[in-house]
Design a protein around this motif. Structure first.
Motif, mmCIF file in Angstrom:
data_model
loop_
_atom_site.group_PDB
_atom_site.id
_atom_site.type_symbol
_atom_site.label_atom_id
_atom_site.label_comp_id
_atom_site.label_asym_id
_atom_site.label_seq_id
_atom_site.Cartn_x
_atom_site.Cartn_y
_atom_site.Cartn_z
ATOM 1 N N ARG A 93 0.829 -1.205 0.000
ATOM 2 C CA ARG A 93 0.000 0.000 0.000
ATOM 3 C C ARG A 93 0.869 1.262 0.000
ATOM 4 N N ASP A 94 1.890 1.284 0.829
ATOM 5 C CA ASP A 94 2.722 2.482 0.921
ATOM 6 C C ASP A 94 3.611 2.651 -0.316
ATOM 7 N N LEU A 96 2.563 1.933 -3.302
ATOM 8 C CA LEU A 96 1.634 2.524 -4.253
ATOM 9 C C LEU A 96 1.417 4.005 -3.954
ATOM 10 N N LEU A 97 1.240 4.340 -2.695
ATOM 11 C CA LEU A 97 0.998 5.729 -2.318
ATOM 12 C C LEU A 97 2.211 6.608 -2.586
ATOM 13 N N TYR A 98 3.403 5.998 -2.573
ATOM 14 C CA TYR A 98 4.597 6.763 -2.946
ATOM 15 C C TYR A 98 4.478 7.230 -4.395
ATOM 16 N N ARG A 100 1.670 7.864 -5.912
ATOM 17 C CA ARG A 100 0.691 8.947 -5.916
ATOM 18 C C ARG A 100 1.331 10.281 -5.502
ATOM 19 N N LYS A 101 2.245 10.253 -4.550
ATOM 20 C CA LYS A 101 2.902 11.479 -4.095
ATOM 21 C C LYS A 101 3.731 12.119 -5.200
ATOM 22 N N ASP A 114 -8.832 6.861 -9.200
ATOM 23 C CA ASP A 114 -9.058 6.213 -7.916
ATOM 24 C C ASP A 114 -8.064 5.070 -7.729
ATOM 25 N N VAL A 115 -7.405 5.078 -6.575
ATOM 26 C CA VAL A 115 -6.446 4.012 -6.275
ATOM 27 C C VAL A 115 -7.126 2.655 -6.310
ATOM 28 N N ASP A 116 -8.337 2.592 -5.816
ATOM 29 C CA ASP A 116 -9.050 1.312 -5.775
ATOM 30 C C ASP A 116 -9.263 0.733 -7.170
ATOM 31 N N ARG A 147 2.438 1.402 -9.014
ATOM 32 C CA ARG A 147 3.137 2.579 -8.483
ATOM 33 C C ARG A 147 3.436 3.579 -9.601
ATOM 34 N N LEU A 150 0.151 5.339 -10.689
ATOM 35 C CA LEU A 150 -0.418 6.263 -9.706
ATOM 36 C C LEU A 150 0.312 7.602 -9.692
#
Length: 359
Positions: A93-94, A96-98, A100-101, A114-116, A147, A150
């Motif tokens: 999860r983190d 993937l969120l990296y 997004r950042k 949407d990430v989902d 990643r 995103l």
């Protein structure tokens, strides 16, 4: 819409001089042998290699020309490497969120951001709380793709993402890679030296040899040419776009219709009218001068020979024939060609022993 790219200059002792265009949607394969310059070219798109003689405009924005050079951190690029390169100390999860950042302000792509949605597309929802060390090779690569996407790229670069995977992992990830171009509205540049990956994933191909572009065009057109190096590969063949015309539940077969004929294939469990991409390898095609009615081969299609080319061994040749509007290749011995009198213009029957269903 086509994107024009030009990169020329010296990278150490290697000379790159590549000029081509590719569609702004779908998958374009950068294909060629190891050391031909595919990865160097991909790094030029990312801005990691700076060649002064370069020109690239993406989505109306100049990334490089005679007067400017957009640095890597300002290029909306998603980059997937041979190895997933996930952060070992972060969960899926983190990781993937990296991505997004890192997204730039101007969004791109997919069906929503949407990430989902992306997690569902890549089938990684059950992996979100795992550490990268607890993932298979195919799972790691799917997370790496997620990643990269995103970050909302305007161009997705994939550098031989399957080369480090074993056969099982390759088969695991391929269906997910096939879904990407149907769900994204961005171009994908996909580096590979495997003809089967080109046939299965790509819409367009750029053939590279010693830093130069040998050919560029639709996969179905380029793979059927006899003057290109990929011809001599053991897996040489053609990709055919077809649709399901009939299903035979008794024998678990389906008839795939294309421009010029039809082929009986194993039933892919799709509705009549559904599209299907097929691969016919040259080694799986034989030629005859008349229809064969006493053979186990189900597919016999009339065709006209257009070209003949020598193979890497004098005992064999490769024949290109047209089944109506659709080309096919056949690898035959020179003795058989002589005995049958095969020549450009000859009418033959194409006997297809095996057809691979690609998607």
């Amino acid at each position: 819409m086509m994107i024009e790219a030009r990169f020329a200059g010296d990278l150490g002792a290697f000379r790159l001089d590549a000029s081509f265009e590719f569609p702004d949607r779908g998958v374009t394969a950068l294909f060629g042998p190891s050391g031909c310059g595919k990865t160097s070219l991909l790094r030029c798109f990312a801005g990691l290699n700076h060649l002064p003689q370069g020109k690239l405009t993406i989505d109306g924005t100049p990334w490089q020309d005679e007067a400017r050079f957009l640095p890597p951190h300002r290029r909306a690029v998603g980059y997937v490497f041979q190895d997933a390169n996930l952060f070992a100390h972060l969960s899926v999860r983190d990781n993937l969120l990296y991505g997004r950042k890192r997204a730039l302000k101007k969004p791109l792509s997919a069906k929503g951001d949407d990430v989902d949605d992306l997690v569902s597309l890549l089938g990684i929802g059950h992996l979100l709380d795992r550490a990268p060390a607890n993932l298979s090779g195919g799972e790691r690569q799917r997370v790496a793709v997620g990643r990269a996407l995103l970050a909302e790229p305007r161009l997705l670069l994939m550098d031989e993402p399957l080369s480090a995977l074993d056969y099982g992992a390759r088969q695991e990830i391929l269906p997910y890679l096939e879904r990407l171009p149907k769900s994204l509205s961005i171009p994908i540049l996909y580096v590979t030296h495997a003809p089967d990956e080109v046939a299965r994933l790509a819409d367009h191909i750029v053939l590279i040899d010693k830093g130069r572009v040998r050919a560029s065009g639709p996969v179905s057109e380029i793979m059927a040419r006899l003057d290109l190096p990929m011809l001599n590969d053991e897996d040489a063949g053609v990709a055919i776009e077809a649709h399901i015309g009939e299903r035979d539940p008794q024998w678990h077969l389906a008839r795939a219709d294309f421009a010029g004929g039809s082929l009986w294939i194993r039933d892919p469990d799709r509705a009549v009218g559904a599209p299907v991409r097929l691969m016919i390898r040259a080694r799986d095609v034989t030629l005859a001068l008349s229809p064969q009615t006493d053979s186990s081969v189900l597919n016999s299609i009339p065709a006209v020979i257009t070209d003949i080319a020598p193979s890497t061994h004098p005992a064999a040749i490769t024949v290109r024939a047209m089944m109506g509007e659709t080309p096919v290749l056949s690898r035959v011995t020179t003795r058989s060609a002589a005995e049958l009198g095969l020549a450009p213009g000859s009418n033959v029957w194409v006997l297809v022993k095996s057809v691979a269903v690609l998607d």
